[in-house]
Design an enzyme around this catalytic site. Structure first.
Site, short mmCIF file in Angstrom:
data_model
loop_
_atom_site.label_atom_id
_atom_site.label_comp_id
_atom_site.label_asym_id
_atom_site.label_seq_id
_atom_site.Cartn_x
_atom_site.Cartn_y
_atom_site.Cartn_z
CE1 TYR A 40 1.26 -0.50 4.27
CE2 TYR A 40 0.03 1.79 4.20
CZ TYR A 40 0.82 0.83 4.98
OH TYR A 40 1.61 1.23 6.13
CE LYS A 155 3.25 3.22 3.25
NZ LYS A 155 3.18 3.30 4.71
CD GLU A 187 9.73 1.40 10.46
OE1 GLU A 187 10.07 2.48 9.91
OE2 GLU A 187 9.56 0.30 10.14
CG LEU A 211 8.34 2.40 4.86
CD1 LEU A 211 7.91 0.93 3.90
CD2 LEU A 211 7.07 2.93 5.45
N1 PMP Z 1 7.74 3.70 8.99
C1 PMP Z 1 6.61 2.96 9.04
C2 PMP Z 1 6.45 1.57 9.57
C3 PMP Z 1 5.14 3.48 8.54
O1 PMP Z 1 4.17 2.97 8.62
C4 PMP Z 1 5.47 4.87 7.99
C5 PMP Z 1 4.22 5.59 7.68
N2 PMP Z 1 3.83 5.05 6.10
C6 PMP Z 1 6.79 5.48 7.96
C7 PMP Z 1 7.98 4.83 8.39
C8 PMP Z 1 6.89 7.00 7.53
O2 PMP Z 1 6.66 6.97 6.04
P1 PMP Z 1 6.13 8.36 5.22
O3 PMP Z 1 7.07 9.22 5.84
O4 PMP Z 1 6.35 7.92 3.60
O5 PMP Z 1 4.68 8.45 5.79
#
Ligand code: PMP
Length: 289
Positions: A40, A155, A187, A211
């Site tokens: 996603y 993702k 994270e 991620l």
């Molecule tokens: N890590 C994880 C596990 C996430 O779900 C997200 C949110 N999508 C992020 C980091 C941050 O990603 P982004 O800056 O693209 O929202």
């Protein structure tokens, strides 16, 4: 069908058509439902304009390639779909959610032998960016061992580890978690984590353990703009607990300060000066859209 928390006239996209959310149905044999076999994206939209869209679509490509699903749309196709979702948004500040699963097949772990059409789903929801209170009060978090799998760079819709981590935060009465794998920072449950130590911005390296948020690259750019040294390296739990500042970034949190971890104040216990400078730049970028 009434879906709690969703306006019944919300329009969503499913496999080539727009329809009311209650009308959108997938098969019980969809591999996304059965195995979590899908990926996603979440794209924030300001003033009707998707933010860093090329980066989000690049990551969508990477996620699809990682799980060997052929991309069902080219770049123009995704942009058109995102535009159509934004037109249906209840607000010009919104988030577009896109999901692709491997599709519908007899339940069998291996990929279907015959090619099947992926399931493509899109929806748009109003987004409320962090308000004054959140920006000024900051977030409280707890630390938690990272018990997820070893492909966090994808993702994936298989988010059970993230779901349980977020619930652990809710159960503890805090906003979120900061996770550590083998004693090193990974994270948050749905955010990247940043620390400031001795005037330097630090984040865990981009690898399979986190991620790569779209704001990961953006924070590096903002740091450069303000002359803030940035380094990606492994960060031990002791370093994080003793950091001058901690921040989290995500599409919906943008950038927010963490002021308490495991019940103890981070630095002064108030949002720090490095956060304030990065926040100012982030706001300026949104305002320039
Ligand atoms: N890590 C994880 C596990 C996430 O779900 C997200 C949110 N999508 C992020 C980091 C941050 O990603 P982004 O800056 O693209 O929202």
């Amino acid at each position: 069908m009434i879906i709690p928390g969703m306006a019944s006239d919300s329009q969503v996209y499913l496999n080539g058509e727009f329809m009311q959310i209650g009308e959108a149905k997938i098969s019980v044999l969809d591999r996304g439902f059965i195995f979590g076999d899908g990926i996603y994206e979440v794209v924030p939209v300001y003033n009707g304009k998707p933010f860093r869209i090329a980066h989000h679509l690049d990551r969508l490509d990477r996620s699809l390639a990682a799980i060997r699903i052929a991309n069902p749309h080219d770049r123009a196709g995704w942009l058109a779909l995102i535009g159509q979702l934004i037109e249906r948004s209840p607000s010009p500040i919104c988030m577009v959610y896109l999901q692709v699963t491997r599709g519908v097949a007899k339940r069998d772990h291996g990929f279907p032998k015959e090619p099947i059409a992926p399931t493509v789903f899109g929806m748009v929801n109003a987004m409320v960016p962090p308000g004054k209170a959140q920006r000024e009060q900051g977030l409280s978090v707890i630390s938690l061992p990272d018990e997820r799998w070893l492909h966090c760079e994808i993702k994936s819709v298989s988010l059970l580890g993230n779901v349980l981590a977020k619930q652990a935060a809710t159960d503890a009465g805090v906003d979120d978690v900061v996770m550590f794998r083998d004693g090193y920072l990974s994270e948050g449950s749905s955010s990247n984590v940043w620390v400031v130590i001795g005037g330097k911005l630090l984040a865990p390296p981009k690898n399979n353990l986190i991620l790569e948020g779209i704001r990961y690259g953006l924070m590096g750019e903002l740091a450069e703009q303000i002359g803030l040294p940035f380094e990606a390296r492994k960060l031990s739990k002791q370093e994080v607990l003793a950091a001058d500042e901690i921040m989290v970034t995500s599409a919906t949190k943008e950038v927010l300060p963490v002021v308490r971890i495991d019940g103890r104040p981070v630095g002064s216990g108030k949002p720090g000066p490095v956060y304030a400078r990065l926040r100012e730049r982030y706001d300026a970028l949104i305002a320039s859209l």
